[in-house]
Design a protein around this motif. Structure first.
Motif, short mmCIF file in Angstrom:
data_model
loop_
_atom_site.label_atom_id
_atom_site.label_comp_id
_atom_site.label_asym_id
_atom_site.label_seq_id
_atom_site.Cartn_x
_atom_site.Cartn_y
_atom_site.Cartn_z
N GLY A 817 -28.95 -69.97 -35.05
CA GLY A 817 -29.31 -69.04 -36.10
C GLY A 817 -29.20 -67.61 -35.66
N LEU A 818 -29.93 -67.22 -34.59
CA LEU A 818 -29.90 -65.85 -34.10
C LEU A 818 -28.53 -65.50 -33.52
CD1 LEU A 818 -33.42 -65.64 -32.42
CD2 LEU A 818 -32.73 -64.79 -34.67
N ILE A 819 -27.91 -66.49 -32.85
CA ILE A 819 -26.58 -66.24 -32.29
C ILE A 819 -25.58 -65.94 -33.40
CG2 ILE A 819 -24.70 -67.28 -30.97
CD1 ILE A 819 -26.77 -68.86 -29.43
N GLY A 820 -25.67 -66.74 -34.50
CA GLY A 820 -24.76 -66.50 -35.62
C GLY A 820 -24.96 -65.14 -36.25
N ILE A 821 -26.22 -64.69 -36.37
CA ILE A 821 -26.50 -63.37 -36.94
C ILE A 821 -25.93 -62.28 -36.02
CG2 ILE A 821 -28.34 -61.76 -37.50
CD1 ILE A 821 -30.00 -64.13 -38.43
N GLU A 822 -26.15 -62.44 -34.70
CA GLU A 822 -25.68 -61.42 -33.76
C GLU A 822 -24.16 -61.32 -33.78
OE1 GLU A 822 -26.99 -62.11 -29.83
OE2 GLU A 822 -26.26 -60.22 -29.03
N GLU A 823 -23.47 -62.47 -33.78
CA GLU A 823 -22.02 -62.44 -33.79
C GLU A 823 -21.49 -61.83 -35.09
OE1 GLU A 823 -21.37 -63.43 -30.07
OE2 GLU A 823 -19.76 -63.11 -31.52
N ARG A 824 -22.15 -62.12 -36.19
CA ARG A 824 -21.71 -61.56 -37.46
C ARG A 824 -21.86 -60.05 -37.48
NH1 ARG A 824 -23.16 -64.60 -43.09
NH2 ARG A 824 -21.55 -63.66 -44.38
N ILE A 825 -22.98 -59.54 -36.93
CA ILE A 825 -23.20 -58.10 -36.88
C ILE A 825 -22.20 -57.45 -35.92
CG2 ILE A 825 -24.84 -56.34 -36.14
CD1 ILE A 825 -25.40 -57.51 -38.86
N ASN A 826 -21.98 -58.08 -34.77
CA ASN A 826 -21.02 -57.52 -33.80
C ASN A 826 -19.62 -57.45 -34.39
OD1 ASN A 826 -23.07 -57.24 -31.93
ND2 ASN A 826 -22.64 -59.18 -30.92
N ALA A 827 -19.24 -58.47 -35.17
CA ALA A 827 -17.91 -58.48 -35.76
C ALA A 827 -17.73 -57.33 -36.75
CB ALA A 827 -17.66 -59.81 -36.46
N LEU A 828 -18.83 -56.86 -37.33
CA LEU A 828 -18.75 -55.76 -38.30
C LEU A 828 -19.03 -54.42 -37.64
CD1 LEU A 828 -20.62 -57.44 -41.30
CD2 LEU A 828 -18.16 -57.10 -41.04
#
Length: 858
Positions: A817-828
């Protein structure tokens, strides 16, 4: 004999249990029969119950109508008789004697038809003046003590007396009396008329044609506590049951018009109704035994049960036969597979007889058989390759079981100097180990065998067949060889290495220090930074010795590149006579390729402490640098791919939600309109269809609610109104679903307009995922969400006062969950951080760079 019978019964029950409970076809038969028979018998009992209820209502209404008709008929006939007698009393002459009265009565033919039994005249003294037709001995008798005489004289109104059994006529009679007035309006006599209660003109029409064991009637006078008429002649002019004796009679007398079914005093269930005669207060009762009333329904129920039983037997036979016929290929396949598993026949594909589910199972089984065949072939090939690899391995490998050699490869023969495996197989391994090491080896073998752990490498002196000594590095692991526990031993001949080590120990201390520091090659330069020695390069660079670097100053050599700050820091370290490690720099070769190096070094001092230069090691890190660059590019591409996948996912969610809303939603709405029309049209004409239509409407409403929920889960339409509206809707949904208060604070309601569609959707999905995690795991009582713009960024914080996230939960490999949020933010291009203490809540901070003003409605 008894034990054999018992064993036979147990076997039979076991086979029966397997057939109907454990086997698929048995369960299929039981399930299909159970469902169909349950439906059939439920329909039978429900239909008979409904039929009896409807029939009961008809009978109740019919019987109440009969009782009312009987009461109304008696009331009418009594009124007619009172009116006729009143008219006749008014027409009497002024002088009343026996002869005058008889002569006058002879002319009243209509009065004779109404009162054929007797018509009398009583004076005010209570004596009978006359009667018609004349009866001997009646003239002058006293009648002043009768209730009807007293009532008429006192009330000056017609009166119906108490019925009684006529002694001469032997049937119940009823006396109706009316006053006879003179010209001054005073009562001068009382005129009476006698009516036969069971005459055809009165109650005989109801009681002389009654049908035995069917409809029955009863006329009761509660005032006189007397049964006036009954289809049972024995009860006529008898007293009715006392209070508390007959519950049915008590209810009817108390005023209940339609009792329904109740129990008679004799224990018989009766269907009864009653109605009052208004003129006299009599009670007209119609009743019928319940078994007679519902005889047709009972017969119909027996017919239905009989038909259901016949259909049950037919269904059992048909389902059993059809199931057995349909599952014949399944049984044949099961038996064939069972014989294969028991080894009776070889494993082989089965014949597919039909392209149905059973055929599909058999087809898949055939695929598995072919896969296993190919796997067995590959396994045999792999075993052959492994055996060849073992035989030609450069290291010795042998199997040790029962303290002896069980298998040896060619390298083992060479290690021990044996000419054939027969010289070693079956021999104790301890014979080939130096005697001083026997205890250590036995202890190691015991520990590996008991603990099932690998034998850590150790160096041993082994004895060859000719008695010479050879050094070997030996390791072992637990190994099962032909069903016996043993060890798989690996031995590498290190005799040459031991000799080289002995020679190496005699080398100079300088090289020992260099070996301690070495990784790839070794170098030295003097106090003037001039390179004096380069060693180890030949083995690394394929024999190419960089002669150009010897005698040169690295600070003045061309083709060396690195960032200026790193070079300044490195030179400061060297000039300060300090050791350094892993200084990285790049150099361009003659062929134009750039090579990266990493060097480590330490200053050299003589015995007087004077500085003499540096010595150290270096290694080529070009591959690592290329790998790091490739990894960075790969991570960049992965993030771009993840962002692209999220965009595709959101687009697909939007399309599916729109299709569900436009297609399925419109279809459900049309179905609901049709069902509503059906329900309205059948509400009075077909109540059973109306009930089914209402049930269909409920199902349609449930389906429409589910479709709406699915659409909102895929992509809420409120996103089309903007990010802030979508977040407010999501907060409201969160509070409604979880019951947890949630505050949303926004310092600039137009802040989301600086984000494009992908950034807005990402922020909404992150909020959605965070609130879902809070609902599932946080056990929070309050949630706060703040959205602010600061330093060219849109910052969203989500805080709760729940149990927090422990360090062990953050690092779980299965939690994304947190990893997916972090990767999504980093990608943007944003930043993500988590602040949490166990038991003190969690705070998520998402910072997103804002761009030019763009309409972010997506």
């Amino acid at each position: 004999m008894l034990s054999k019978s018992l064993k036979y019964s147990q076997d039979f029950l076991a086979r029966l249990k397997w057939y109907y409970l454990d086997s698929l076809k048995g369960r299929l038969i039981v399930l299909s029969l159970g469902l169909s028979l349950t439906l059939l018998w439920t329909l039978v009992f429900f239909s008979t119950a409904v039929q009896q209820q409807k029939f009961s209502e008809v009978l109740f209404d019919q019987q109440l109508a009969t009782a009312r008709r009987l009461a109304a008929d008696m009331d009418y006939k009594l009124q007619v008789r009172i009116n006729v007698l009143t008219v006749a009393a008014k027409s009497l002459p002024d002088t009343l004697t026996s002869s005058i009265f008889e002569a006058h009565m002879a002319q009243e033919t209509s009065l004779h038809r109404t009162f054929p039994e007797a018509i009398g005249l009583i004076g005010l003294d209570g004596r009978v003046i006359a009667n018609y037709p004349a009866a001997p001995g009646r003239h002058g008798t006293y009648a002043g003590d009768h209730d009807f005489f007293k009532a008429v004289v006192e009330t000056r109104q017609p009166y119906i007396g108490k019925p009684f059994m006529a002694r001469t006529l032997e049937f119940p009679v009823l006396v109706i009396a009316v006053p006879v007035f003179d010209r001054a309006g005073k009562v001068r006599a009382v005129m009476t008329g006698v009516t036969n209660l069971i005459s055809p003109s009165f109650l005989g029409a109801f009681f002389d044609k009654s049908i035995v064991d069917k409809q029955q009637f009863l006329v009761v006078s509660p005032r006189d506590n007397l049964i006036l008429a009954s289809t049972d002649p024995a009860r006529v002019m008898t007293a009715p049951p006392s209070r508390g004796v007959d519950h049915l009679y008590d209810r009817l007398v108390s005023g209940v018009k339609r009792v329904g079914i109740d129990t008679h005093s004799n224990g018989t269930k009766m269907l009864a109704s009653a109605s009052y005669v208004h003129t006299t207060g009599w009670l007209a009762i119609a009743f019928m035994p319940a078994d007679v009333a519902f005889r047709s329904v009972t017969i119909m129920r027996y017919y239905l049960i009989g038909m259901a039983a016949i259909m049950t037997l037919a269904a059992v036979f048909l389902v059993h036969w059809i199931t057995l016929h349909m599952l014949v290929p399944f049984d044949e396949a099961r038996q064939a597979i069972q014989r294969m598993t028991q080894g009776e026949i070889p494993l082989a594909p089965l014949t597919v007889k039909a392209k149905d589910e059973v055929g599909g199972i058999i087809d898949n089984f055939n695929v598995l058989v072919e896969d296993r065949r190919r796997g067995e072939v590959e396994l045999r090939r792999s075993e052959q390759r492994l055996l060849a690899l073992l035989e030609h391995a450069p290291d010795a490998m042998f199997v040790h079981t029962w303290d002896c050699f069980a298998y040896v490869n060619n390298a083992t023969l060479h290690l021990f100097g044996a000419e054939s495996p027969g010289q070693l197989l079956g021999q104790s391994i301890l014979k080939r180990i130096q005697t001083s090491l026997h205890a250590v080896v036995k202890q190691r073998i015991r520990s590996v065998s008991e603990a099932k752990e690998n034998f850590l490498p150790m160096e041993l002196k082994l004895l060859r067949m000719d008695g010479s000594v050879v050094y070997a590095r030996v390791s072992a692991m637990p190994f099962n060889y032909h069903g016996h526990d043993g060890l798989l031993v690996f031995a590498r001949d290190i005799t040459k290495r031991k000799r080289a080590e002995k020679a190496l120990r005699a080398s100079e201390e300088r090289f020992r220090r260099l070996v301690a520091l070495s990784s790839e090659w070794y170098w030295e330069h003097n106090e003037n930074f001039v390179v004096t020695t380069v060693a180890g390069w030949r083995e690394i660079k394929g024999g190419m010795i960089p002669e150009y670097s010897i005698g040169e100053n690295p600070w003045k050599m061309g083709g060396i590149g690195s960032d200026e700050a790193s070079w300044k820091a490195h030179r400061a370290t060297v000039e300060a006579r300090l050791p350094f490690t892993d200084f990285e720099y790049a150099r361009q070769q003659y062929d134009g390729n750039v090579v990266w190096y990493s060097t480590s070094g330490e200053p050299m001092f003589d015995e007087h402490g004077d500085y003499k230069g540096y010595r150290g090691t270096g290694k080529d890190i070009t591959e690592r640098k290329l790998a790091e660059e490739a990894l960075r590019q790969s991570q960049l591409r992965i993030r771009e791919l993840a962002e692209h996948q999220e965009a595709i996912k959101e687009k697909e969610r939007k399309r599916i939600a729109r299709d569900l809303h436009d297609e399925l939603g419109q279809t459900l709405l049309a179905i609901r309109l049709d069902a509503t029309t059906l329900a309205e049209k059948t509400i009075e004409s077909r109540p059973d269809h109306h009930k089914a239509a209402r049930l269909i409407l409920n199902h349609i409403d449930t389906a429409m609610t589910s479709v709406k929920t699915i659409i909102n889960d895929l992509r809420p339409f409120v996103l089309d109104l903007g990010l802030l509206a979508a977040m407010e809707w999501q907060v409201h949904e969160f509070e409604s679903m979880s019951g947890i208060p949630c505050d949303l604070e926004v310092d600039d309601e137009d802040c989301y307009l600086h984000l494009d569609a992908s950034h807005s959707t990402a922020l909404f999905r992150i909020l959605q995922e965070s609130l879902t995690n809070i609902t599932r795991h946080a056990k929070a009582r309050q949630v706060s969400i703040a959205i602010r713009t600061q330093d060219g960024q849109l910052v969203m914080t989500i805080a709760d006062d729940g149990i927090g996230i422990g360090p062990d939960h953050r690092d779980k490999k299965s939690t994304f969950g947190l990893i997916g949020i972090e990767e999504r933010i980093n990608a943007l291009g944003g930043k993500f951080s988590v602040s949490s203490n166990h038991g003190k809540g969690t705070t998520l901070r998402i910072a997103m760079p804002v761009s030019v003003q763009i309409d972010a409605r997506c």
